[in-house]
Design an enzyme around this catalytic site. Structure first.
Site, PDB file in Angstrom:
ATOM      1  N   ARG A   1      13.181  14.728  20.872  1.00  0.00           N
ATOM      2  CA  ARG A   1      12.606  14.863  22.220  1.00  0.00           C
ATOM      3  C   ARG A   1      13.612  14.596  23.331  1.00  0.00           C
ATOM      4  O   ARG A   1      13.379  14.955  24.481  1.00  0.00           O
ATOM      5  CB  ARG A   1      11.418  13.922  22.367  1.00  0.00           C
ATOM      6  CG  ARG A   1      11.741  12.503  22.028  1.00  0.00           C
ATOM      7  CD  ARG A   1      10.493  11.667  21.941  1.00  0.00           C
ATOM      8  NE  ARG A   1      10.196  11.026  23.200  1.00  0.00           N
ATOM      9  CZ  ARG A   1       9.458   9.935  23.321  1.00  0.00           C
ATOM     10  NH1 ARG A   1       8.915   9.385  22.250  1.00  0.00           N
ATOM     11  NH2 ARG A   1       9.233   9.407  24.475  1.00  0.00           N
TER      12      ARG A   1
ATOM     13  N   CYS B   1      -1.789   9.301  25.862  1.00  0.00           N
ATOM     14  CA  CYS B   1      -0.882   8.562  26.755  1.00  0.00           C
ATOM     15  C   CYS B   1       0.529   9.143  26.723  1.00  0.00           C
ATOM     16  O   CYS B   1       1.436   8.606  27.342  1.00  0.00           O
ATOM     17  CB  CYS B   1      -0.863   7.078  26.422  1.00  0.00           C
ATOM     18  SG  CYS B   1      -0.180   6.730  24.811  1.00  0.00           S
TER      19      CYS B   1
ATOM     20  N   HIS C   1      12.973   9.185  26.373  1.00  0.00           N
ATOM     21  CA  HIS C   1      12.533   8.002  27.099  1.00  0.00           C
ATOM     22  C   HIS C   1      13.187   7.914  28.481  1.00  0.00           C
ATOM     23  O   HIS C   1      12.585   7.408  29.425  1.00  0.00           O
ATOM     24  CB  HIS C   1      12.850   6.763  26.259  1.00  0.00           C
ATOM     25  CG  HIS C   1      11.913   5.648  26.545  1.00  0.00           C
ATOM     26  ND1 HIS C   1      10.550   5.787  26.454  1.00  0.00           N
ATOM     27  CD2 HIS C   1      12.128   4.397  26.969  1.00  0.00           C
ATOM     28  CE1 HIS C   1       9.980   4.650  26.796  1.00  0.00           C
ATOM     29  NE2 HIS C   1      10.919   3.785  27.106  1.00  0.00           N
TER      30      HIS C   1
ATOM     31  N   ARG D   1       1.421  -2.290  24.637  1.00  0.00           N
ATOM     32  CA  ARG D   1       1.938  -1.835  23.345  1.00  0.00           C
ATOM     33  C   ARG D   1       3.051  -2.765  22.907  1.00  0.00           C
ATOM     34  O   ARG D   1       3.954  -3.067  23.686  1.00  0.00           O
ATOM     35  CB  ARG D   1       2.476  -0.411  23.464  1.00  0.00           C
ATOM     36  CG  ARG D   1       2.922   0.141  22.120  1.00  0.00           C
ATOM     37  CD  ARG D   1       3.403   1.556  22.238  1.00  0.00           C
ATOM     38  NE  ARG D   1       4.683   1.620  22.918  1.00  0.00           N
ATOM     39  CZ  ARG D   1       5.306   2.766  23.207  1.00  0.00           C
ATOM     40  NH1 ARG D   1       4.747   3.918  22.890  1.00  0.00           N
ATOM     41  NH2 ARG D   1       6.464   2.761  23.809  1.00  0.00           N
TER      42      ARG D   1
ATOM     43  N   GLU E   1       0.977   9.054  16.824  1.00  0.00           N
ATOM     44  CA  GLU E   1       2.173   9.769  17.298  1.00  0.00           C
ATOM     45  C   GLU E   1       3.031  10.297  16.156  1.00  0.00           C
ATOM     46  O   GLU E   1       4.158  10.727  16.378  1.00  0.00           O
ATOM     47  CB  GLU E   1       2.983   8.894  18.257  1.00  0.00           C
ATOM     48  CG  GLU E   1       3.348   7.530  17.725  1.00  0.00           C
ATOM     49  CD  GLU E   1       4.068   6.661  18.752  1.00  0.00           C
ATOM     50  OE1 GLU E   1       4.544   7.165  19.768  1.00  0.00           O
ATOM     51  OE2 GLU E   1       4.166   5.442  18.499  1.00  0.00           O
TER      52      GLU E   1
HETATM   53  C1  PEP Z   1       4.581   9.043  22.867  1.00  0.00           C
HETATM   54  O1  PEP Z   1       5.331   9.093  21.892  1.00  0.00           O
HETATM   55  O2  PEP Z   1       3.919  10.024  23.273  1.00  0.00           O
HETATM   56  C2  PEP Z   1       4.448   7.794  23.638  1.00  0.00           C
HETATM   57  C3  PEP Z   1       3.561   7.677  24.598  1.00  0.00           C
HETATM   58  O3  PEP Z   1       5.312   6.772  23.337  1.00  0.00           O
HETATM   59  P1  PEP Z   1       6.844   6.724  23.822  1.00  0.00           P
HETATM   60  O4  PEP Z   1       7.038   7.869  24.778  1.00  0.00           O
HETATM   61  O5  PEP Z   1       7.046   5.409  24.446  1.00  0.00           O
HETATM   62  O6  PEP Z   1       7.578   6.883  22.543  1.00  0.00           O
HETATM   63 MG    MG Z   2       6.113   7.272  21.102  1.00  0.00          MG
END
Ligand code: PEP
Ligand code: MG
Length: 606
Positions: free
Chosen positions: A501, A538, A218, A361, A467
């Site tokens: 991630r 997204c 993030h 969201r 997701e």
């Molecule tokens: C994702 O997981 O691809 C997403 C768009 O949500 P976030 O990055 O906010 O977890």
């Molecule tokens: Mg996500």
């Protein structure tokens, strides 16, 4: 000092250029002096404890020691990517830190101060580290050689440094002191949390470099959104960097250069100019339609993490917001925002979009998205005690805490009176979650209507993020419950491949082009298209121009991305034909080797 001894001659050390390689997360080249945030910022507000709290204070200390060991362990592993001489320089230091966290004089002394002096753990750490450091420095005055004295001073500083790490972990002090950040500086921090990134002012900051962090964590997403050139996970940099020295961050190449040579500096300056020119060129695309060569329209929207991106979105040519991440509303504050203050923010974003749709969201707490106000209010479980990515995340928390969910839904519904809105649920894994969420959604709408609020006659669509592999593989069933899908490729990649991630150690395993990820995207997309239901991407894949032909070939026609990616993606959309994309996607989907897929993607249209 012995008066007969000549003072040590200061031999100026040649300033050499050093290059560190990390993960390129936000393109652009930045040149500026380094500003470090790893200095102690932790504020100690609690000095004394009651006798009854001794055990609890001891447990806090143990947890902070464990956390510090974990952090140092990670640094130690990551050193292996450095050249041998750098490893030889840094590894002993980390080993010394780890030893001090064992059954050391420091730890024994801290425990004694907690038990006998009734000091808080953080106050005890500072007092004990200072006492030990002062004693070590005291030895250095007792007739030691210059070399020994320097060594002892270093040792004293090491004790203080490990104390600072412990205090940071004890107070969970976020690295928030960006107030003193000089204009045009490069921010260095061992790690940067999403909540910290949310406090950065992109107009004053040249670039960011960190020791930790991954491609689509993030923090990386935020830095891209802010358009700040950034390299995360640059192993070893923390020990080499000195505040104030000149550095170059190349967020496209993933390099950080300390003390650049004249030639490197000149090349970086040229790159800065070229990047600015490219931006200007792209700006011309703003008013052109996002349409393929053969006339197929594609929806390009923006993701929004912070309201300060709104002007960037307006300039980007995005038509609406495909993902408004609402976490920012809850970050960096002491209390949870109430319905009115949330409604005001949503309304101002919807109004700013001038009739273009906004997909909001609901709160996606969990994973790496730590939010203090929720912990302070006792709404979320103790972050440190859970496996955060697999625990109480997203919709799970909202269904467990309906008051949080209802407040947010009410605020969003109120904003729907000023423009088109869609509501989106994060981290869905099964049909029951969507049904339960919809019941709550409709109940909140009924309550608002009773209260006399003006709501649109037909409630805004309620959609879901795809997701998790579970959601992707249940997409046909979920398509019967949801009004739209948005494929979150960041988490989908992470959960499919079991790779964090935001973690640099395993960053090379984080691969959205892995056939397993592509198959899940394909399955979910086809399930939506069969139902004639809107589906978009997204996650960060949707903003990667190189991947757009493949995603279009899989049937996708809607992408939401960080605003700065819109022009590049539009350029690709305008240069392809749908049939060619479909043929290409069919060939890619026959492949089982991610590397082969990567080469095919790189070679598309060449
Ligand atoms: C994702 O997981 O691809 C997403 C768009 O949500 P976030 O990055 O906010 O977890
Ligand atoms: Mg996500």
């Amino acid at each position: 000092m012995n008066p007969t001894e000549a003072p040590p001659r200061r031999v100026p050390r040649p300033v050499v250029e050093r290059v560190f390689v990390g993960i390129p997360v936000s393109p652009g080249v930045a040149i500026g002096p380094v500003f470090g945030t790893s200095e102690p910022k932790a504020e100690i507000t609690r000095l004394k404890i009651h006798a009854a709290d001794i055990a609890a204070e001891g447990a806090r200390l143990e947890a902070a020691i464990a956390q510090s060991r974990k952090q140092l362990g990670k640094l130690r592993i990551r050193l292996t990517v450095l050249p041998e001489e750098s490893q030889a320089e840094i590894a002993p230091l980390i080993d010394a830190y780890v030893r001090m966290l064992g059954p050391s004089r420091l730890v024994r002394g801290v425990k004694r101060r907690i038990e006998e002096g009734l000091m808080s753990a953080e106050a005890a750490v500072v007092a004990e580290a200072d006492a030990i450091a002062a004693q070590i420095v005291g030895h250095s005055e007792a007739g030691a050689s210059a070399e020994d004295r320097a060594g002892l001073r270093r040792q004293a500083e090491e004790v203080r440094e490990i104390g600072r790490r412990l205090v940071r972990n004890l107070t969970r002090a976020p690295f928030r002191s960006f107030a003193g950040l000089p204009d045009g500086a490069i921010l260095y921090s061992e790690s940067l949390r999403p909540a910290d990134a949310a406090l950065l002012d992109p107009s004053r900051l040249a670039g960011v470099a960190t020791e930790e962090g991954g491609t689509d964590g993030h923090t990386a997403v935020m830095l891209r959104a802010l358009g700040v050139p950034a390299v995360l996970g640059a192993a070893g940099i923390g020990h080499a960097i000195k505040p104030g020295e000149l550095a170059i961050v190349d967020g496209g190449a993933g390099t950080v250069v300390l003390n650049p040579s004249a030639a490197t500096l000149a090349a970086a300056r040229r790159a800065v100019t070229a990047f600015a020119r490219e931006r200007q060129r792209f700006a011309r695309l703003r008013r052109l339609p996002a349409e393929t060569e053969d006339g197929e329209s594609v929806e390009l929207q923006a993701n929004l993490e912070l309201p300060l991106e709104l002007p960037l979105i307006a300039q980007s040519g995005a038509v609406g917001i495909g993902l408004l991440r609402t976490e920012f509303l809850f970050m960096n504050r002491e209390t949870v925002p109430d319905e009115n203050s949330q409604a005001e923010v949503y309304r101002s974003v919807v109004e700013a979009m001038n009739g273009d749709p906004v997909t909001i969201r609901v709160l996606d707490w969990g994973g790496e998205k730590e939010i203090e106000a929720l912990s302070a209010a006792g709404i979320v479980p103790d972050y440190a005690d859970t496996n955060p990515a697999l625990g109480m995340r997203g919709i799970r928390l909202l269904l467990r805490r309906p008051e949080l969910f209802e407040t947010q839904l009410a605020a969003i519904l109120r904003a729907a009176s000023v423009g088109p809105v869609r509501v989106m649920l994060p981290m869905v894994t099964n049909v029951a979650e969507v049904r339960e969420a919809r019941e709550i959604y409709e109940r909140v709408a009924r309550r608002l209507r009773r209260r006399g609020e003006r709501l649109p006659e037909k409630l805004p669509p309620l959609g879901i993020m795809i997701e998790t592999p579970g959601a992707a593989l249940s997409a046909d069933a979920l398509a019967l419950e949801a009004d739209f899908f948005a494929i979150g490729t960041n988490d989908l990649t992470a959960y499919t491949l079991a790779v964090d991630r935001g973690e640099s150690d395993v960053a090379e395993l984080y691969d959205p082009l892995h056939p397993a990820v592509l198959r899940l995207i394909q399955f979910a997309t086809e399930a939506a298209l069969r139902m004639r239901m809107p589906v978009s991407v997204c996650g960060e894949m949707g903003g990667n121009p190189a991947l757009i032909p493949l995603l279009m070939g899989l049937g996708l026609r809607s992408f939401s991305m960080n605003a700065s990616a819109v022009p590049r993606v539009k350029q690709v959309v305008r240069s392809v034909e749908i049939d060619a994309c479909a043929r290409f996607a069919r060939k890619v989907m026959e492949q089982s080797d991610p590397e082969a897929i990567r080469q095919m993607v790189a070679g598309f249209g060449k």
